[in-house]
Design a protein around this motif. Structure first.
Motif, PDB file in Angstrom:
ATOM      1  N   ASN A  39     -19.870 -34.078   7.656  1.00 12.77           N
ATOM      2  CA  ASN A  39     -20.316 -35.380   7.172  1.00 12.77           C
ATOM      3  C   ASN A  39     -21.349 -36.028   8.091  1.00 12.77           C
ATOM      4  O   ASN A  39     -21.797 -37.141   7.847  1.00 12.77           O
ATOM      5  CB  ASN A  39     -19.103 -36.309   7.018  1.00 12.77           C
ATOM      6  CG  ASN A  39     -19.408 -37.498   6.137  1.00 12.77           C
ATOM      7  OD1 ASN A  39     -20.121 -37.380   5.159  1.00 12.77           O
ATOM      8  ND2 ASN A  39     -18.879 -38.662   6.495  1.00 12.77           N
ATOM      9  N   ASP A  40     -21.738 -35.315   9.171  1.00 12.66           N
ATOM     10  CA  ASP A  40     -22.678 -35.897  10.133  1.00 12.66           C
ATOM     11  C   ASP A  40     -24.083 -35.968   9.539  1.00 12.66           C
ATOM     12  O   ASP A  40     -24.511 -35.073   8.798  1.00 12.66           O
ATOM     13  CB  ASP A  40     -22.722 -35.065  11.417  1.00 12.66           C
ATOM     14  CG  ASP A  40     -21.421 -35.154  12.192  1.00 12.66           C
ATOM     15  OD1 ASP A  40     -20.602 -36.021  11.862  1.00 12.66           O
ATOM     16  OD2 ASP A  40     -21.234 -34.337  13.113  1.00 12.66           O
ATOM     17  N   ILE A  41     -24.800 -37.025   9.877  1.00 13.38           N
ATOM     18  CA  ILE A  41     -26.191 -37.170   9.450  1.00 13.38           C
ATOM     19  C   ILE A  41     -27.048 -36.168  10.214  1.00 13.38           C
ATOM     20  O   ILE A  41     -26.930 -36.016  11.426  1.00 13.38           O
ATOM     21  CB  ILE A  41     -26.686 -38.608   9.703  1.00 13.38           C
ATOM     22  CG1 ILE A  41     -25.880 -39.589   8.836  1.00 13.38           C
ATOM     23  CG2 ILE A  41     -28.172 -38.745   9.404  1.00 13.38           C
ATOM     24  CD1 ILE A  41     -26.142 -41.030   9.149  1.00 13.38           C
ATOM     25  N   GLN A 220     -20.921 -42.805  12.201  1.00 10.50           N
ATOM     26  CA  GLN A 220     -21.895 -42.373  11.208  1.00 10.50           C
ATOM     27  C   GLN A 220     -22.373 -43.548  10.354  1.00 10.50           C
ATOM     28  O   GLN A 220     -23.535 -43.610   9.960  1.00 10.50           O
ATOM     29  CB  GLN A 220     -21.288 -41.285  10.310  1.00 10.50           C
ATOM     30  CG  GLN A 220     -21.033 -39.960  11.016  1.00 10.50           C
ATOM     31  CD  GLN A 220     -22.299 -39.328  11.567  1.00 10.50           C
ATOM     32  OE1 GLN A 220     -23.323 -39.269  10.879  1.00 10.50           O
ATOM     33  NE2 GLN A 220     -22.249 -38.869  12.805  1.00 10.50           N
ATOM     34  N   THR A 221     -21.467 -44.499  10.071  1.00 14.48           N
ATOM     35  CA  THR A 221     -21.843 -45.702   9.322  1.00 14.48           C
ATOM     36  C   THR A 221     -22.882 -46.503  10.100  1.00 14.48           C
ATOM     37  O   THR A 221     -23.856 -47.012   9.529  1.00 14.48           O
ATOM     38  CB  THR A 221     -20.601 -46.570   9.034  1.00 14.48           C
ATOM     39  OG1 THR A 221     -19.667 -45.811   8.260  1.00 14.48           O
ATOM     40  CG2 THR A 221     -20.978 -47.827   8.268  1.00 14.48           C
ATOM     41  N   ILE A 223     -24.961 -45.306  12.302  1.00 12.59           N
ATOM     42  CA  ILE A 223     -26.223 -44.563  12.299  1.00 12.59           C
ATOM     43  C   ILE A 223     -26.978 -44.797  10.988  1.00 12.59           C
ATOM     44  O   ILE A 223     -28.199 -45.014  10.979  1.00 12.59           O
ATOM     45  CB  ILE A 223     -25.968 -43.054  12.518  1.00 12.59           C
ATOM     46  CG1 ILE A 223     -25.480 -42.800  13.953  1.00 12.59           C
ATOM     47  CG2 ILE A 223     -27.241 -42.250  12.256  1.00 12.59           C
ATOM     48  CD1 ILE A 223     -25.142 -41.366  14.248  1.00 12.59           C
ATOM     49  N   LYS A 224     -26.247 -44.767   9.851  1.00 17.20           N
ATOM     50  CA  LYS A 224     -26.882 -45.018   8.552  1.00 17.20           C
ATOM     51  C   LYS A 224     -27.495 -46.412   8.511  1.00 17.20           C
ATOM     52  O   LYS A 224     -28.624 -46.595   8.026  1.00 17.20           O
ATOM     53  CB  LYS A 224     -25.850 -44.862   7.432  1.00 17.20           C
ATOM     54  CG  LYS A 224     -25.377 -43.432   7.210  1.00 17.20           C
ATOM     55  CD  LYS A 224     -24.269 -43.374   6.172  1.00 17.20           C
ATOM     56  CE  LYS A 224     -23.730 -41.961   6.037  1.00 17.20           C
ATOM     57  NZ  LYS A 224     -22.588 -41.896   5.077  1.00 17.20           N
ATOM     58  N   ASP A 225     -26.757 -47.397   9.015  1.00 10.86           N
ATOM     59  CA  ASP A 225     -27.276 -48.771   9.046  1.00 10.86           C
ATOM     60  C   ASP A 225     -28.506 -48.868   9.946  1.00 10.86           C
ATOM     61  O   ASP A 225     -29.469 -49.577   9.632  1.00 10.86           O
ATOM     62  CB  ASP A 225     -26.190 -49.738   9.533  1.00 10.86           C
ATOM     63  CG  ASP A 225     -25.059 -49.882   8.531  1.00 10.86           C
ATOM     64  OD1 ASP A 225     -25.268 -49.544   7.348  1.00 10.86           O
ATOM     65  OD2 ASP A 225     -23.961 -50.330   8.928  1.00 10.86           O
ATOM     66  N   ALA A 226     -28.467 -48.139  11.080  1.00 14.33           N
ATOM     67  CA  ALA A 226     -29.593 -48.164  12.014  1.00 14.33           C
ATOM     68  C   ALA A 226     -30.831 -47.535  11.385  1.00 14.33           C
ATOM     69  O   ALA A 226     -31.957 -48.018  11.582  1.00 14.33           O
ATOM     70  CB  ALA A 226     -29.223 -47.435  13.300  1.00 14.33           C
ATOM     71  N   ILE A 227     -30.635 -46.449  10.617  1.00 18.08           N
ATOM     72  CA  ILE A 227     -31.762 -45.803   9.931  1.00 18.08           C
ATOM     73  C   ILE A 227     -32.401 -46.774   8.942  1.00 18.08           C
ATOM     74  O   ILE A 227     -33.630 -46.911   8.869  1.00 18.08           O
ATOM     75  CB  ILE A 227     -31.291 -44.518   9.220  1.00 18.08           C
ATOM     76  CG1 ILE A 227     -30.949 -43.438  10.256  1.00 18.08           C
ATOM     77  CG2 ILE A 227     -32.356 -44.010   8.254  1.00 18.08           C
ATOM     78  CD1 ILE A 227     -30.297 -42.206   9.675  1.00 18.08           C
TER      79      ILE A 227
END
Length: 261
Positions: A39-41, A220-221, A223-227
């Motif tokens: 599930n890792d980006i 991971q959440t 990281i998604k928000d940071a992207i």
């Protein structure tokens, strides 16, 4: 007493999909698929200067040229700069016919297997009209036993278990004893009966049901928000660090922990 042999036949080597379970003289066609997905980006590696994507080249320093995957073989270094090679055909010859199946050697209680031995998980399913599969699955459920088996996947020998789980049969590959390294714990510090009572009370007060749907990958959440923030031109802010009280007295720490529950 009849001696039944259970085995699962695999036709695909490393990636097992269409297989069959041999239940005595009964053959049960099944599909075996991995349960776990990563599930890792995924990030690409880029050259810092121009942001071009880095390319990895398989290079032979002796021939001074790039080597294609088809020209690469496996070699074992038995002394410095000396290798013996094994082809895929030779690896295949080392597997007995029995090892090409998943041969069940017995049935054990699941609680006898420490979870530290679990490696990979696969789901074993069949056509909804498969009477034999349904029979085997129900027998596992009724006896509350798991099947211990052995097989070769790819070029590696495994012991595996087959267990009933939520109306499915799950297959877990197991680590060998020599692969599991748990250091000996020699800590033996005395504590008071009161401290033990408080520790047990704290554990009891934090008792809960295991609900995997509530276990969110927080990192991971983030990281998604940071992207998303970076795409929108925003800067990434570091979250505030929680203030932790430095309590050196164990009894005080236990008592205060209970008050904060």
């Amino acid at each position: 007493m009849y001696n039944y042999v259970f085995s699962i036949h695999s036709n695909n080597g490393d990636i097992m999909k269409k297989t069959s379970i041999s239940f005595g003289l009964v053959n049960i066609p099944v599909n075996i698929n991995p349960v776990i997905k990563n599930n890792d980006i995924s990030f690409n590696q880029l050259h810092k200067k121009c942001l071009s994507r880095i390319k990895y080249v398989k290079y032979c320093p002796h021939c001074k040229k790039e080597v294609k995957q088809a020209d690469i073989i496996k070699g074992y270094q038995y002394e410095e700069d000396n290798y013996i090679t094994l082809t895929e055909e030779e690896f295949d010859k080392l597997k007995s016919e029995d090892e090409k199946t998943i041969e069940i050697i017995g049935f054990v209680d699941l609680k006898e297997i420490d979870p530290v031995y679990y490696e990979k998980s696969y789901v074993v399913n069949a056509n909804s009209k498969s009477k034999a599969y349904s029979l085997f699955k129900t027998a596992l459920a009724r006896t509350k036993k798991v099947a211990l088996a052995k097989t070769v996947i790819g070029t590696k020998f495994y012991y595996v278990i087959l267990r009933f789980n939520d109306n499915n049969i799950i297959m877990n590959t197991l680590y060998f004893l020599e692969e599991v390294v748990i250091p000996e714990n020699v800590v033996d510090v005395k504590f008071t009966a009161k401290e033990l009572d408080l520790a047990i009370e704290l554990i009891t007060s934090l008792n809960m049901k295991f609900k995997p749907e509530e276990l969110i990958d927080e990192y991971q959440t983030k990281i998604k928000d940071a992207i998303d923030d970076k795409i929108d031109g925003k800067t990434i802010k570091k979250p505030r660090k929680k203030q932790e009280k430095n309590i050196k007295d164990l009894m005080t720490a236990l008592e205060m922990s209970l008050k904060n529950v």
